[in-house]
Scaffold this motif. Structure first.
Motif, PDB file in Angstrom:
ATOM      1  N   LYS A 258       0.816  -1.214   0.000  1.00 13.38           N
ATOM      2  CA  LYS A 258       0.000   0.000   0.000  1.00 13.38           C
ATOM      3  C   LYS A 258       0.843   1.254   0.000  1.00 13.38           C
ATOM      4  O   LYS A 258       0.330   2.355   0.111  1.00 13.38           O
ATOM      5  CB  LYS A 258      -0.942  -0.005   1.204  1.00 13.38           C
ATOM      6  CG  LYS A 258      -1.976  -1.123   1.151  1.00 13.38           C
ATOM      7  CD  LYS A 258      -2.889  -1.073   2.362  1.00 13.38           C
ATOM      8  CE  LYS A 258      -3.914  -2.200   2.313  1.00 13.38           C
ATOM      9  NZ  LYS A 258      -4.822  -2.173   3.500  1.00 13.38           N
ATOM     10  N   THR A 259       2.185   1.063  -0.084  1.00  6.70           N
ATOM     11  CA  THR A 259       3.079   2.216  -0.131  1.00  6.70           C
ATOM     12  C   THR A 259       3.314   2.613  -1.579  1.00  6.70           C
ATOM     13  O   THR A 259       2.812   1.975  -2.516  1.00  6.70           O
ATOM     14  CB  THR A 259       4.408   1.885   0.542  1.00  6.70           C
ATOM     15  OG1 THR A 259       5.102   0.908  -0.245  1.00  6.70           O
ATOM     16  CG2 THR A 259       4.184   1.311   1.940  1.00  6.70           C
ATOM     17  N   ARG A 260       4.108   3.628  -1.791  1.00  5.70           N
ATOM     18  CA  ARG A 260       4.460   4.071  -3.145  1.00  5.70           C
ATOM     19  C   ARG A 260       5.418   3.100  -3.816  1.00  5.70           C
ATOM     20  O   ARG A 260       5.694   3.225  -5.009  1.00  5.70           O
ATOM     21  CB  ARG A 260       5.090   5.465  -3.070  1.00  5.70           C
ATOM     22  CG  ARG A 260       4.080   6.542  -2.649  1.00  5.70           C
ATOM     23  CD  ARG A 260       4.785   7.825  -2.258  1.00  5.70           C
ATOM     24  NE  ARG A 260       5.696   8.266  -3.306  1.00  5.70           N
ATOM     25  CZ  ARG A 260       6.719   9.109  -3.110  1.00  5.70           C
ATOM     26  NH1 ARG A 260       6.962   9.552  -1.894  1.00  5.70           N
ATOM     27  NH2 ARG A 260       7.492   9.451  -4.115  1.00  5.70           N
ATOM     28  N   PHE A 261       5.972   2.147  -3.039  1.00  3.04           N
ATOM     29  CA  PHE A 261       6.924   1.191  -3.616  1.00  3.04           C
ATOM     30  C   PHE A 261       6.529  -0.216  -3.190  1.00  3.04           C
ATOM     31  O   PHE A 261       7.067  -0.782  -2.239  1.00  3.04           O
ATOM     32  CB  PHE A 261       8.347   1.509  -3.136  1.00  3.04           C
ATOM     33  CG  PHE A 261       9.422   0.745  -3.887  1.00  3.04           C
ATOM     34  CD1 PHE A 261       9.926   1.224  -5.088  1.00  3.04           C
ATOM     35  CD2 PHE A 261       9.926  -0.456  -3.396  1.00  3.04           C
ATOM     36  CE1 PHE A 261      10.917   0.536  -5.758  1.00  3.04           C
ATOM     37  CE2 PHE A 261      10.902  -1.149  -4.055  1.00  3.04           C
ATOM     38  CZ  PHE A 261      11.411  -0.641  -5.268  1.00  3.04           C
ATOM     39  N   PRO A 262       5.558  -0.836  -3.872  1.00  2.00           N
ATOM     40  CA  PRO A 262       5.195  -2.221  -3.525  1.00  2.00           C
ATOM     41  C   PRO A 262       6.385  -3.148  -3.790  1.00  2.00           C
ATOM     42  O   PRO A 262       7.116  -2.966  -4.764  1.00  2.00           O
ATOM     43  CB  PRO A 262       4.027  -2.522  -4.475  1.00  2.00           C
ATOM     44  CG  PRO A 262       3.543  -1.183  -4.932  1.00  2.00           C
ATOM     45  CD  PRO A 262       4.720  -0.279  -4.946  1.00  2.00           C
ATOM     46  N   LEU A 263       6.559  -4.134  -2.933  1.00  2.74           N
ATOM     47  CA  LEU A 263       7.664  -5.072  -3.089  1.00  2.74           C
ATOM     48  C   LEU A 263       7.268  -6.159  -4.082  1.00  2.74           C
ATOM     49  O   LEU A 263       6.274  -6.876  -3.900  1.00  2.74           O
ATOM     50  CB  LEU A 263       8.038  -5.701  -1.745  1.00  2.74           C
ATOM     51  CG  LEU A 263       8.526  -4.736  -0.674  1.00  2.74           C
ATOM     52  CD1 LEU A 263       8.874  -5.508   0.594  1.00  2.74           C
ATOM     53  CD2 LEU A 263       9.729  -3.959  -1.161  1.00  2.74           C
ATOM     54  N   GLU A 264       8.115  -6.284  -5.118  1.00  2.00           N
ATOM     55  CA  GLU A 264       7.844  -7.278  -6.135  1.00  2.00           C
ATOM     56  C   GLU A 264       9.120  -8.022  -6.469  1.00  2.00           C
ATOM     57  O   GLU A 264      10.232  -7.489  -6.309  1.00  2.00           O
ATOM     58  CB  GLU A 264       7.293  -6.606  -7.397  1.00  2.00           C
ATOM     59  CG  GLU A 264       5.970  -5.862  -7.176  1.00  2.00           C
ATOM     60  CD  GLU A 264       5.537  -5.073  -8.418  1.00  2.00           C
ATOM     61  OE1 GLU A 264       6.367  -4.976  -9.350  1.00  2.00           O
ATOM     62  OE2 GLU A 264       4.397  -4.582  -8.444  1.00  2.00           O
ATOM     63  N   GLY A 265       8.991  -9.221  -6.976  1.00  2.00           N
ATOM     64  CA  GLY A 265      10.166  -9.989  -7.388  1.00  2.00           C
ATOM     65  C   GLY A 265      11.147 -10.185  -6.256  1.00  2.00           C
ATOM     66  O   GLY A 265      10.781 -10.520  -5.124  1.00  2.00           O
ATOM     67  N   LYS A 266      12.421  -9.968  -6.558  1.00  2.00           N
ATOM     68  CA  LYS A 266      13.495 -10.152  -5.584  1.00  2.00           C
ATOM     69  C   LYS A 266      13.378  -9.176  -4.420  1.00  2.00           C
ATOM     70  O   LYS A 266      13.896  -9.415  -3.337  1.00  2.00           O
ATOM     71  CB  LYS A 266      14.856  -9.975  -6.263  1.00  2.00           C
ATOM     72  CG  LYS A 266      15.244 -11.113  -7.184  1.00  2.00           C
ATOM     73  CD  LYS A 266      15.527 -12.391  -6.399  1.00  2.00           C
ATOM     74  CE  LYS A 266      16.011 -13.494  -7.292  1.00  2.00           C
ATOM     75  NZ  LYS A 266      16.307 -14.742  -6.558  1.00  2.00           N
ATOM     76  N   HIS A 267      12.749  -8.027  -4.689  1.00  2.00           N
ATOM     77  CA  HIS A 267      12.603  -7.042  -3.605  1.00  2.00           C
ATOM     78  C   HIS A 267      11.857  -7.617  -2.411  1.00  2.00           C
ATOM     79  O   HIS A 267      12.074  -7.205  -1.274  1.00  2.00           O
ATOM     80  CB  HIS A 267      11.854  -5.800  -4.112  1.00  2.00           C
ATOM     81  CG  HIS A 267      12.706  -4.929  -4.981  1.00  2.00           C
ATOM     82  ND1 HIS A 267      12.186  -4.060  -5.924  1.00  2.00           N
ATOM     83  CD2 HIS A 267      14.060  -4.808  -5.081  1.00  2.00           C
ATOM     84  CE1 HIS A 267      13.165  -3.439  -6.544  1.00  2.00           C
ATOM     85  NE2 HIS A 267      14.313  -3.868  -6.053  1.00  2.00           N
TER      86      HIS A 267
END
Length: 604
Positions: free
Chosen positions: A561-570
């Motif tokens: 829900k932040t400006r930087f959703p965690l995707e993939g390796k993140h």
């Protein structure tokens, strides 16, 4: 393989242009390590700062840690990295050794503060004058090097004439008086009048080595005349104890020590307790004192005693009386139980004349009730319908101080005894300030006996009419659990349900038992805001947006829900890889509010 010295050399040449190799000036204590060539004195290349390098310089700390003693070896510090408390590069005047003196737990040092030490300013003890180690003594500020022995800080008033174990006699509450000293454990035990003599009368104060000094050792005491003048001028020998005791010089202990049986008049019964002056002229010359009754036989009572019977019964007093007492007429053989009033308890010790006041012992006496002889101490307090119960309802003949009034009987009164009250002595409630026992109208509310320590600190609505039982029970004041917190504006959830009241309702100078009214309800009122103002909205940081009540884990935080959703390796990267510690408004915090999300900001 990279040659780090070459790299350092290149950086040293580059410094004048960039001045960015160092994160900041070192403090005064480390100022001698300024310069890129000294970085490895503290830093290990490619790694974090190690404790080994810190302790290599601070050997005084390492020595104590190795011995598992002192503050740095305590359970609160052991296992921590030095840099967690002592970071640098914050400027020349940065204090690397800083802590809250008022909140510091001195017990962690291995020397708990007790008594007056609790209120003594730290600098009163932690100063170079009291430091034994020469190297540590040179430091203007240090908390190391103090001795635990009292004489490490305090002057030896006794100048080595007594043991240096000050705690054998003194306490940390106050050096004077020496409350733990027991004179009876010394070579000269105090008895009789000696217990009333002021110490200074025997232990004189003098000046020794230029200082005031009171003599406590080396005093002669083999005989009385070491301190007292012999009024008999040695005519009766120098063994004063043969006749006298420590109770009084005017009391002749010959009754106990002098063997009167060697004279023609052996002492028996009450004669053993008669003052010598009753028979002997003590103002006689020393050469003839105690010699004025020679030849008197034991049966010649009328030589000293007046015949109360005026000769009616002859001169053989022993026919009815004995040496124990003239008023005891064959008391050893007389059985008072043959009368209609058997003597029991304290009555056995009462002198016959206390009851038999007339000349004749056979005159009848009233004895059906206690009040026939005894005054009503309670002054009619127990009178009901003009009738008072007899003393025997509560007391026995063993004494008025004892009562057979039971807890079961007390349960039928307006104040049944429960909890700790069942173990409370009667005088705690019934012996009033005027030193008189009271049993009626003494109050049944807690505040009638106990001080309301919460008055003004708790809203009256939570304990109407100062009713302590809203929170407390009679078994123990400190035992709580009666109060229902859900009735307040702050419902307890999670860990708060297991938190002690004082953790939130801490005491202060006005209310040392705790302040309850007006307690703030926002998280930062009790908990430190480690995020600074990063998550502040309208001037308020609401911790509950991320945290729950069972721990500080961010269980409600959703990165999607932040400006930087965690995707993939993140999604597999540790939080600390992106969220680093920064200085924000003078406070070191972990940066969570990242403004830029370009790949190059994290990836090189």
């Amino acid at each position: 393989m990279i040659c780090w010295w070459v790299v350092i050399g290149m950086l040293a040449a580059w410094i004048p242009a960039t001045s960015q190799i160092s994160p900041g000036k070192l403090s005064k204590a480390h100022a001698h390590l300024e310069g890129v060539a000294n970085c490895t004195q503290c830093h290990t290349l490619g790694q974090k700062i190690s404790n080994e390098k810190c302790l290599a310089c601070h050997s005084e700390i390492k020595s104590r840690v190795d011995k598992k003693t002192g503050y740095h070896a305590s359970k609160a510090i052991a296992g921590k990295e030095c840099i967690e408390c002592h970071s640098d590069h914050h400027g020349v005047n940065f204090d690397m050794v800083r802590f809250d003196e008022k909140q510091f737990d001195h017990q962690l040092t291995g020397y708990p503060l007790t008594g007056a030490h609790k209120t003594t300013d730290c600098r009163q003890c932690h100063r170079p004058d009291f430091v034994g180690d020469p190297k540590l003594k040179k430091r203007t500020e240090t908390y190391l090097g103090l001795q635990k022995a009292c004489i490490g800080c305090h002057d030896d008033y006794h100048q080595s004439t007594l043991s240096n174990q000050c705690a054998n006699c003194h306490t940390t509450e106050s050096f004077a008086p020496a409350s733990k000293f027991d004179h009876n454990k010394s070579k000269f035990q105090l008895v009789g009048k000696h217990t009333e003599v002021k110490c200074a009368q025997c232990h004189k104060t003098e000046t020794r080595n230029g200082k005031e000094f009171q003599v406590f050792t080396g005093l002669p005491f083999a005989n009385c005349n070491n301190c007292h003048q012999d009024p008999h001028q040695n005519n009766l020998g120098n063994d004063c104890k043969q006749c006298h005791t420590e109770q009084s010089f005017t009391y002749l202990a010959g009754l106990k020590r002098y063997n009167h049986s060697k004279t023609q008049f052996p002492l028996k019964g009450a004669h053993q307790h008669v003052n010598c002056a009753s028979c002997h002229k003590l103002d006689a010359p020393p050469a003839i004192i105690f010699q004025d009754k020679k030849g008197v036989k034991t049966e010649a009572c009328n030589t000293c005693h007046k015949d109360a019977h005026e000769g009616k019964f002859g001169l053989q007093c022993a026919d009815c009386h004995n040496e124990k007492s003239f008023t005891q007429i064959n008391t050893g053989a007389f059985n008072h139980s043959l009368t209609n009033f058997a003597l029991e308890g304290k009555h056995r010790q009462v002198d016959c004349r206390k009851c038999h006041t007339s000349d004749r012992f056979t005159d009848p006496l009233p004895h059906n009730t206690c009040s026939a002889c005894h005054t009503d101490y309670h002054q009619g307090e127990f009178v009901v319908n003009n009738t008072a119960p007899d003393c025997a309802a509560c007391h026995t003949t063993d004494g008025f101080q004892l009562s057979n009034f039971t807890i079961e009987q007390h349960a039928r009164t307006a104040f049944p005894l429960t909890g700790a009250h069942t173990a409370t002595p009667c005088f705690a409630c019934h012996l009033k300030s005027e030193n008189r026992w009271r049993f009626r109208n003494i109050g049944i509310r807690c505040v009638d006996c106990h001080t309301d320590v919460h008055k003004g600190s708790i809203s009256a609505s939570y304990y109407p009419d100062q009713n302590c039982t809203v929170c407390h029970v009679t078994s123990e004041w400190k035992k709580l659990g009666q109060f229902d917190h859900s009735g307040t504006k702050f419902k307890q959830e999670g860990a708060h349900q297991r938190t002690s009241c004082k953790a939130c309702h801490a005491g202060d100078a006005q209310y040392p038992q705790g302040r309850f009214a007006g307690t703030r309800q926002d998280c930062v009122a009790c908990h430190e805001n480690v995020h600074g103002r990063q998550f502040e909205q309208a001037g308020v940081t609401d911790c509950r947006r991320c945290h729950g009540f069972e721990g500080w884990g961010a269980q409600y935080f959703d990165h999607s829900k932040t400006r930087f959703p965690l995707e993939g390796k993140h999604a597999q990267v540790a939080c600390s890889a992106c969220h680093k510690s920064i200085e924000l408004e003078g406070q070191m915090v972990v940066e969570y509010k990242i403004e830029s999300f370009e790949c190059r900001d994290c990836h090189k």
